[in-house]
Design a protein around this motif. Structure first.
Motif, mmCIF file in Angstrom:
data_model
loop_
_atom_site.group_PDB
_atom_site.id
_atom_site.type_symbol
_atom_site.label_atom_id
_atom_site.label_comp_id
_atom_site.label_asym_id
_atom_site.label_seq_id
_atom_site.Cartn_x
_atom_site.Cartn_y
_atom_site.Cartn_z
ATOM 1 N N SER A 33 2.001 13.593 5.047
ATOM 2 C CA SER A 33 2.551 13.162 3.688
ATOM 3 C C SER A 33 3.017 11.787 3.824
ATOM 4 O O SER A 33 2.708 10.900 3.112
ATOM 5 C CB SER A 33 3.574 14.217 3.416
ATOM 6 O OG SER A 33 4.049 13.889 2.019
ATOM 7 N N ALA A 34 3.642 11.414 4.821
ATOM 8 C CA ALA A 34 4.254 10.092 5.090
ATOM 9 C C ALA A 34 2.866 9.023 5.398
ATOM 10 O O ALA A 34 2.781 8.099 4.794
ATOM 11 C CB ALA A 34 5.140 9.957 6.484
ATOM 12 N N GLY A 35 1.900 9.578 6.060
ATOM 13 C CA GLY A 35 0.748 8.823 6.467
ATOM 14 C C GLY A 35 -0.184 8.524 4.974
ATOM 15 O O GLY A 35 -0.443 7.454 4.890
ATOM 16 N N THR B 240 1.706 6.108 2.896
ATOM 17 C CA THR B 240 1.537 4.590 3.662
ATOM 18 C C THR B 240 0.167 4.216 3.110
ATOM 19 O O THR B 240 -0.041 3.110 2.762
ATOM 20 C CB THR B 240 1.688 4.771 5.074
ATOM 21 O OG1 THR B 240 2.865 5.415 5.511
ATOM 22 C CG2 THR B 240 1.388 3.375 5.681
ATOM 23 N N LEU B 241 -0.652 5.393 3.007
ATOM 24 C CA LEU B 241 -2.146 4.622 2.788
ATOM 25 C C LEU B 241 -2.228 4.409 1.425
ATOM 26 O O LEU B 241 -2.759 3.502 0.927
ATOM 27 C CB LEU B 241 -3.282 5.818 3.093
ATOM 28 C CG LEU B 241 -3.606 5.857 4.644
ATOM 29 C CD1 LEU B 241 -4.525 7.546 4.776
ATOM 30 C CD2 LEU B 241 -4.182 4.924 5.118
ATOM 31 N N LEU B 242 -1.402 5.182 0.471
ATOM 32 C CA LEU B 242 -1.507 4.930 -1.122
ATOM 33 C C LEU B 242 -0.881 3.593 -1.205
ATOM 34 O O LEU B 242 -1.135 2.733 -2.063
ATOM 35 C CB LEU B 242 -0.788 6.095 -1.817
ATOM 36 C CG LEU B 242 -1.701 7.517 -1.752
ATOM 37 C CD1 LEU B 242 -0.766 8.605 -2.555
ATOM 38 C CD2 LEU B 242 -3.045 7.323 -2.517
ATOM 39 N N ASP B 243 0.252 3.318 -0.574
ATOM 40 C CA ASP B 243 1.218 2.083 -0.830
ATOM 41 C C ASP B 243 0.175 0.994 -0.320
ATOM 42 O O ASP B 243 0.131 -0.076 -0.962
ATOM 43 C CB ASP B 243 2.267 2.347 0.270
ATOM 44 C CG ASP B 243 3.300 3.133 -0.343
ATOM 45 O OD1 ASP B 243 3.044 3.485 -1.540
ATOM 46 O OD2 ASP B 243 4.362 3.602 0.216
ATOM 47 N N ALA C 155 -3.380 -3.495 -1.575
ATOM 48 C CA ALA C 155 -4.459 -4.150 -1.654
ATOM 49 C C ALA C 155 -5.206 -4.416 -3.003
ATOM 50 O O ALA C 155 -5.727 -5.631 -3.409
ATOM 51 C CB ALA C 155 -5.724 -3.331 -0.834
ATOM 52 N N SER C 156 -4.947 -3.439 -3.991
ATOM 53 C CA SER C 156 -5.248 -3.606 -5.245
ATOM 54 C C SER C 156 -4.710 -4.833 -6.033
ATOM 55 O O SER C 156 -5.200 -5.512 -6.575
ATOM 56 C CB SER C 156 -5.191 -2.308 -6.062
ATOM 57 O OG SER C 156 -5.077 -2.447 -7.489
ATOM 58 N N LYS C 157 -3.450 -4.826 -5.604
ATOM 59 C CA LYS C 157 -2.652 -6.263 -6.218
ATOM 60 C C LYS C 157 -3.338 -7.277 -5.621
ATOM 61 O O LYS C 157 -3.460 -8.495 -6.443
ATOM 62 C CB LYS C 157 -0.890 -6.009 -5.562
ATOM 63 C CG LYS C 157 -0.338 -5.019 -6.452
ATOM 64 C CD LYS C 157 1.031 -4.942 -6.172
ATOM 65 C CE LYS C 157 1.792 -3.810 -6.697
ATOM 66 N NZ LYS C 157 3.164 -3.942 -6.286
ATOM 67 N N ILE C 158 -3.505 -7.483 -4.488
ATOM 68 C CA ILE C 158 -4.227 -8.729 -3.663
ATOM 69 C C ILE C 158 -5.531 -9.035 -4.253
ATOM 70 O O ILE C 158 -5.714 -10.072 -4.481
ATOM 71 C CB ILE C 158 -4.285 -8.488 -2.334
ATOM 72 C CG1 ILE C 158 -2.955 -8.476 -1.601
ATOM 73 C CG2 ILE C 158 -5.123 -9.556 -1.375
ATOM 74 C CD1 ILE C 158 -2.991 -7.889 -0.068
ATOM 75 N N VAL C 159 -6.411 -7.907 -4.564
ATOM 76 C CA VAL C 159 -7.752 -8.237 -5.191
ATOM 77 C C VAL C 159 -7.416 -8.619 -6.671
ATOM 78 O O VAL C 159 -7.971 -9.614 -7.155
ATOM 79 C CB VAL C 159 -8.413 -6.847 -5.295
ATOM 80 C CG1 VAL C 159 -9.708 -6.816 -5.943
ATOM 81 C CG2 VAL C 159 -8.895 -6.522 -3.731
ATOM 82 N N GLN C 160 -6.425 -8.149 -7.337
ATOM 83 C CA GLN C 160 -6.387 -8.638 -8.834
ATOM 84 C C GLN C 160 -5.639 -10.097 -8.894
ATOM 85 O O GLN C 160 -6.153 -10.765 -9.649
ATOM 86 C CB GLN C 160 -5.230 -7.557 -9.307
ATOM 87 C CG GLN C 160 -4.943 -7.994 -10.700
ATOM 88 C CD GLN C 160 -6.133 -7.832 -11.760
ATOM 89 O OE1 GLN C 160 -6.874 -7.056 -11.452
ATOM 90 N NE2 GLN C 160 -6.375 -8.669 -12.570
#
Length: 114
Positions: A6-8, A11-14, A19-24
């Motif tokens: 669940s923590a992994g 972490t992946l979702l975060d 990454a989505s913010k960076i791409v945007q």
């Protein structure tokens, strides 16, 4: 193990959100740069157009001045020729009128085919 999974996953979702913010941000930056480049290109085109328009106006003015000088010279020559023709006409006017009146009043018929 499920807490660790669940923590992994979290972490992946975060990481995915980050990454989505960076791409945007990259898309926004690219869009901004494209707009800036387009605006800059429009300014350069307008400056080039203004430069060429000024060059054309200068060229046109130079050519018009040359044409005006040639036109003035042609007018002077034409006026001189007209004055010359009028003077010649006045000089021979009496003789021409006399010859015309004589031709009208004293015809000399000539047979056709002779």
């Amino acid at each position: 193990m499920s807490a660790q999974n669940s923590a992994g996953i979290q972490t992946l979702l975060d990481a995915e959100r980050e990454a989505s913010k960076i791409v945007q941000k990259a898309r926004e930056y690219r869009t901004k740069r494209v707009r800036e480049a387009r605006d800059e290109a429009k300014k350069e085109i307008e400056a080039y157009r203004a430069k060429k328009e000024a060059e054309y106006k200068k060229f046109e003015a130079e050519q018009t001045q040359g044409n005006k000088a040639a036109e003035e010279e042609a007018n002077k020559e034409a006026d001189a020729k007209i004055a010359e023709i009028r003077a010649a006409g006045k000089k021979n006017q009496d003789k021409v009128i006399k010859d015309l009146l004589e031709a009208v009043f004293n015809p000399h018929p000539v047979p056709l085919g002779a």
